[in-house]
Write a protein that holds these residues in place. Sequence first.
Motif, PDB file in Angstrom:
ATOM      1  N   VAL A 118       0.757  -1.218  -0.042  1.00 25.88           N
ATOM      2  CA  VAL A 118      -0.190  -0.029  -0.025  1.00 25.88           C
ATOM      3  C   VAL A 118       0.877   1.236  -0.023  1.00 25.88           C
ATOM      4  O   VAL A 118       0.718   2.281  -0.592  1.00 25.88           O
ATOM      5  N   GLN A 119       1.783   1.227   0.865  1.00 25.37           N
ATOM      6  CA  GLN A 119       2.985   2.491   0.753  1.00 25.37           C
ATOM      7  C   GLN A 119       3.429   2.404  -0.591  1.00 25.37           C
ATOM      8  O   GLN A 119       3.652   3.659  -1.041  1.00 25.37           O
ATOM      9  N   GLU A 120       3.893   1.634  -1.300  1.00 21.36           N
ATOM     10  CA  GLU A 120       4.338   1.596  -2.769  1.00 21.36           C
ATOM     11  C   GLU A 120       3.453   2.334  -3.554  1.00 21.36           C
ATOM     12  O   GLU A 120       3.519   2.958  -4.320  1.00 21.36           O
ATOM     13  N   LEU A 121       2.064   1.872  -3.383  1.00 20.76           N
ATOM     14  CA  LEU A 121       1.235   2.322  -4.224  1.00 20.76           C
ATOM     15  C   LEU A 121       0.872   3.769  -4.283  1.00 20.76           C
ATOM     16  O   LEU A 121       0.536   4.487  -5.212  1.00 20.76           O
ATOM     17  N   THR A 122       1.012   4.059  -2.838  1.00 24.60           N
ATOM     18  CA  THR A 122       0.559   5.345  -2.511  1.00 24.60           C
ATOM     19  C   THR A 122       1.802   6.378  -3.286  1.00 24.60           C
ATOM     20  O   THR A 122       1.434   7.529  -3.792  1.00 24.60           O
ATOM     21  N   GLY A 123       2.898   5.879  -3.261  1.00 25.61           N
ATOM     22  CA  GLY A 123       3.878   6.682  -3.909  1.00 25.61           C
ATOM     23  C   GLY A 123       3.806   6.586  -5.471  1.00 25.61           C
ATOM     24  O   GLY A 123       4.249   7.489  -6.259  1.00 25.61           O
ATOM     25  N   VAL A 124       3.191   5.522  -6.084  1.00 27.02           N
ATOM     26  CA  VAL A 124       3.000   5.319  -7.332  1.00 27.02           C
ATOM     27  C   VAL A 124       1.742   6.413  -7.785  1.00 27.02           C
ATOM     28  O   VAL A 124       2.044   7.143  -8.902  1.00 27.02           O
ATOM     29  N   PHE A 125       0.743   6.558  -6.852  1.00 26.60           N
ATOM     30  CA  PHE A 125      -0.091   7.492  -7.273  1.00 26.60           C
ATOM     31  C   PHE A 125       0.525   8.985  -7.025  1.00 26.60           C
ATOM     32  O   PHE A 125      -0.113   9.897  -7.838  1.00 26.60           O
ATOM     33  N   ALA A 126       1.275   9.238  -6.430  1.00 26.64           N
ATOM     34  CA  ALA A 126       1.812  10.462  -5.922  1.00 26.64           C
ATOM     35  C   ALA A 126       2.713  10.942  -7.398  1.00 26.64           C
ATOM     36  O   ALA A 126       2.695  11.977  -7.854  1.00 26.64           O
ATOM     37  N   GLN A 127       3.336   9.939  -7.873  1.00 23.70           N
ATOM     38  CA  GLN A 127       4.173  10.066  -8.908  1.00 23.70           C
ATOM     39  C   GLN A 127       3.447  10.313 -10.080  1.00 23.70           C
ATOM     40  O   GLN A 127       3.832  10.987 -10.913  1.00 23.70           O
ATOM     41  N   SER A 128       2.283   9.690 -10.166  1.00 21.87           N
ATOM     42  CA  SER A 128       1.513   9.922 -11.611  1.00 21.87           C
ATOM     43  C   SER A 128       0.763  11.126 -11.615  1.00 21.87           C
ATOM     44  O   SER A 128       0.233  11.660 -12.595  1.00 21.87           O
ATOM     45  N   GLY A 129       0.754  11.856 -10.281  1.00 19.72           N
ATOM     46  CA  GLY A 129       0.233  13.456 -10.353  1.00 19.72           C
ATOM     47  C   GLY A 129      -1.437  13.210 -10.608  1.00 19.72           C
ATOM     48  O   GLY A 129      -2.108  14.414 -10.678  1.00 19.72           O
ATOM     49  N   VAL A 130      -2.151  12.172 -10.427  1.00 24.12           N
ATOM     50  CA  VAL A 130      -3.544  12.189 -10.591  1.00 24.12           C
ATOM     51  C   VAL A 130      -4.151  12.428  -9.230  1.00 24.12           C
ATOM     52  O   VAL A 130      -3.741  12.434  -8.010  1.00 24.12           O
ATOM     53  N   ASP A 131      -5.734  12.858  -9.256  1.00 23.43           N
ATOM     54  CA  ASP A 131      -6.219  13.422  -7.990  1.00 23.43           C
ATOM     55  C   ASP A 131      -7.504  12.493  -7.999  1.00 23.43           C
ATOM     56  O   ASP A 131      -8.228  12.586  -6.838  1.00 23.43           O
ATOM     57  N   THR A 132      -7.597  11.846  -9.060  1.00 19.81           N
ATOM     58  CA  THR A 132      -9.048  10.781  -9.155  1.00 19.81           C
ATOM     59  C   THR A 132      -8.519   9.353  -9.462  1.00 19.81           C
ATOM     60  O   THR A 132      -7.962   9.412 -10.807  1.00 19.81           O
ATOM     61  N   VAL A 133      -8.650   8.358  -8.909  1.00 21.80           N
ATOM     62  CA  VAL A 133      -8.422   7.153  -9.422  1.00 21.80           C
ATOM     63  C   VAL A 133      -9.671   6.482  -9.829  1.00 21.80           C
ATOM     64  O   VAL A 133     -10.561   6.241  -8.820  1.00 21.80           O
ATOM     65  N   LEU A 134      -9.553   5.825 -11.153  1.00 22.90           N
ATOM     66  CA  LEU A 134     -11.043   5.291 -11.536  1.00 22.90           C
ATOM     67  C   LEU A 134     -10.522   3.635 -11.677  1.00 22.90           C
ATOM     68  O   LEU A 134      -9.298   3.466 -12.083  1.00 22.90           O
ATOM     69  N   PHE A 135     -11.472   3.026 -11.338  1.00 17.96           N
ATOM     70  CA  PHE A 135     -11.347   1.529 -11.725  1.00 17.96           C
ATOM     71  C   PHE A 135     -12.331   0.796 -12.323  1.00 17.96           C
ATOM     72  O   PHE A 135     -13.468   1.090 -12.200  1.00 17.96           O
ATOM     73  N   ASP A 136     -11.943   0.148 -13.243  1.00 16.69           N
ATOM     74  CA  ASP A 136     -12.677  -0.907 -14.342  1.00 16.69           C
ATOM     75  C   ASP A 136     -12.236  -1.983 -14.755  1.00 16.69           C
ATOM     76  O   ASP A 136     -11.407  -1.927 -15.576  1.00 16.69           O
ATOM     77  N   ILE A 137     -12.543  -3.202 -13.984  1.00 15.10           N
ATOM     78  CA  ILE A 137     -11.783  -4.347 -14.284  1.00 15.10           C
ATOM     79  C   ILE A 137     -12.934  -5.301 -14.057  1.00 15.10           C
ATOM     80  O   ILE A 137     -13.692  -5.372 -13.132  1.00 15.10           O
ATOM     81  N   GLN A 138     -13.240  -6.386 -15.166  1.00 15.07           N
ATOM     82  CA  GLN A 138     -14.126  -7.547 -14.993  1.00 15.07           C
ATOM     83  C   GLN A 138     -13.689  -8.535 -14.007  1.00 15.07           C
ATOM     84  O   GLN A 138     -12.589  -8.948 -14.123  1.00 15.07           O
ATOM     85  N   ASP A 139     -14.522  -8.659 -13.004  1.00 13.62           N
ATOM     86  CA  ASP A 139     -14.028  -9.674 -11.733  1.00 13.62           C
ATOM     87  C   ASP A 139     -14.880 -11.131 -12.408  1.00 13.62           C
ATOM     88  O   ASP A 139     -15.713 -10.977 -13.201  1.00 13.62           O
ATOM     89  N   VAL A 140     -14.269 -12.226 -11.692  1.00 14.70           N
ATOM     90  CA  VAL A 140     -15.071 -13.375 -11.786  1.00 14.70           C
ATOM     91  C   VAL A 140     -15.783 -13.974 -10.667  1.00 14.70           C
ATOM     92  O   VAL A 140     -16.108 -15.019 -10.476  1.00 14.70           O
ATOM     93  N   GLY A 141     -15.916 -13.170  -9.630  1.00 14.77           N
ATOM     94  CA  GLY A 141     -16.335 -13.868  -8.477  1.00 14.77           C
ATOM     95  C   GLY A 141     -16.136 -14.374  -7.490  1.00 14.77           C
ATOM     96  O   GLY A 141     -16.717 -14.898  -6.547  1.00 14.77           O
ATOM     97  N   ALA A 142     -14.621 -14.557  -7.312  1.00 11.40           N
ATOM     98  CA  ALA A 142     -13.875 -15.516  -6.537  1.00 11.40           C
ATOM     99  C   ALA A 142     -13.079 -14.634  -5.715  1.00 11.40           C
ATOM    100  O   ALA A 142     -12.174 -13.868  -6.057  1.00 11.40           O
ATOM    101  N   ARG A 143     -12.915 -15.186  -4.131  1.00  8.95           N
ATOM    102  CA  ARG A 143     -12.104 -14.289  -3.357  1.00  8.95           C
ATOM    103  C   ARG A 143     -10.524 -14.461  -3.907  1.00  8.95           C
ATOM    104  O   ARG A 143      -9.972 -13.200  -3.657  1.00  8.95           O
ATOM    105  N   PHE A 144     -10.257 -15.524  -4.454  1.00  7.58           N
ATOM    106  CA  PHE A 144      -8.687 -15.691  -4.621  1.00  7.58           C
ATOM    107  C   PHE A 144      -8.184 -14.893  -6.148  1.00  7.58           C
ATOM    108  O   PHE A 144      -7.200 -15.197  -6.557  1.00  7.58           O
ATOM    109  N   TYR A 145      -9.314 -14.462  -6.663  1.00  9.04           N
ATOM    110  CA  TYR A 145      -9.011 -13.841  -8.034  1.00  9.04           C
ATOM    111  C   TYR A 145      -8.404 -12.391  -7.686  1.00  9.04           C
ATOM    112  O   TYR A 145      -9.167 -11.511  -7.209  1.00  9.04           O
ATOM    113  N   THR A 146      -7.187 -11.728  -7.840  1.00 10.58           N
ATOM    114  CA  THR A 146      -6.577 -11.130  -7.496  1.00 10.58           C
ATOM    115  C   THR A 146      -7.118  -9.377  -7.598  1.00 10.58           C
ATOM    116  O   THR A 146      -6.731  -8.487  -6.906  1.00 10.58           O
TER     117      THR A 146
END
Length: 432
Positions: free
Chosen positions: A138-166
């Motif tokens: 999570v700390q590394e992701l926070t750094g990635v977001f800071a490096q990118s300069g975004v203020d809004t993160v959008l998420f759009d990925i097709q899931d398959v309904g299982a807990r272990f699908y990453t």
Amino acid sequence: MALSRRVLLGRLAATGAAAAAVTAGPAQAAPSGGGRRVRTGFDRLAADGYRLLDGHRVGIVTNPTGVTHEAPARASEAERGEVRHIVDVMHADRRVRLTAVFGPEHGFRGTAQAGGSEGRYDDPATGLPVYDTYDKTVQELTGVFAQSGVDTVLFDIQDVGARFYTYIWTLYDCMVAAALAGLRFVVLDRPNPVTGRAATGPVLDRRYSSFVGREPIAQAHGMTVTELARLFNGEFVPRSAGRPVELETVAMTGWRRTDFFDATGLPWVPPSPNMPTADTALVYAGTCLFEGTNLSEGRGTTRPFELLGAEGLDRRWAQAAAELDLPGVHFREAYFVPTFSKFQGKTVGGVQLHLHDRAAFDPVRTGIGLLVTAKRHWPQFAWLADHFDHLAGTATVRTMIDAGATTDEVTAAWQAELARFRAVRERYLHYR
């Protein structure tokens, strides 16, 4: 200890070689593309002129499944009706200030196998910087977001309904990182391809938290990604980040909880290399457990997770599985030669699952039944214990099977915790 899928699958390979929502079945599958049209979260966002993103520097977490089947109003006649990637669509639209892409496991363009990603590069089609989120803290992701300069993160990925699908844990980790960074987080919805009728299977014990299960949800969660995002934000993100993330969700229209994927009218894009069809998703929540054993889970074949087997197994396993009288599925004696992964290049005997009533089929119960019978009929059966327990989210499944428990006894053991999760889940469901 939190383990990444890269570490888990690396071990497996070695062993195998040895909160605000925007609102406005019969037996076998209907013909592909013959269902009514579902409008995804992205389709609705675009139809609304991207007003939710107005004035924001946007980065998107997505992969090849981020496609639209409805071209925006400004598209040319030649573009209408095409299956286009939403990054390409938004990049070409001056109303959106899209400045970064974040790739999950398998990568933004989907070229990497399980346990891999595409790394940091500039997308040749758009010139946008693509940042790697896979196997990041999570700390590394926070750094990635800071490096990118975004203020809004959008998420759009097709899931398959299982807990272990990453992908759902990429969603969770990115939500936590966005909360820590003070960013807004927007989740666009897509169907749960195996329906959203019910949650089944064991609920994760936090002692087995990893990237194939961060938080206590059921093995087959029966939710869409926006419903999961709302649950994560209400139950888990404040525990990790100290506060919830600023969350907005864009719901679908036209989707019902009883819908399988072929009822949606949407195109199926493989979410990962070993999820080639929507049929694969139907069995995955149960048969992926074989990833935590020394049997092949069908990787390296054209039917991963539908074909299971090992050297030395024969028709007796299929016969034993059939005697369990599990609803909705037949078991065929099968032989195959994996082109990679466990038993690469070797003849493997086992079973193929054939669903004849997918509405009655319970993938998790079926997976347990197959594990019970495989252990009894193949003397070389062995657990990849650490990996299996992380997949199951508990050691109880493995230890009960080792002690000779039946399928009914194993599945009975998780009913109390499942009932508690179902009560929590109910508060976050959007579709009825």
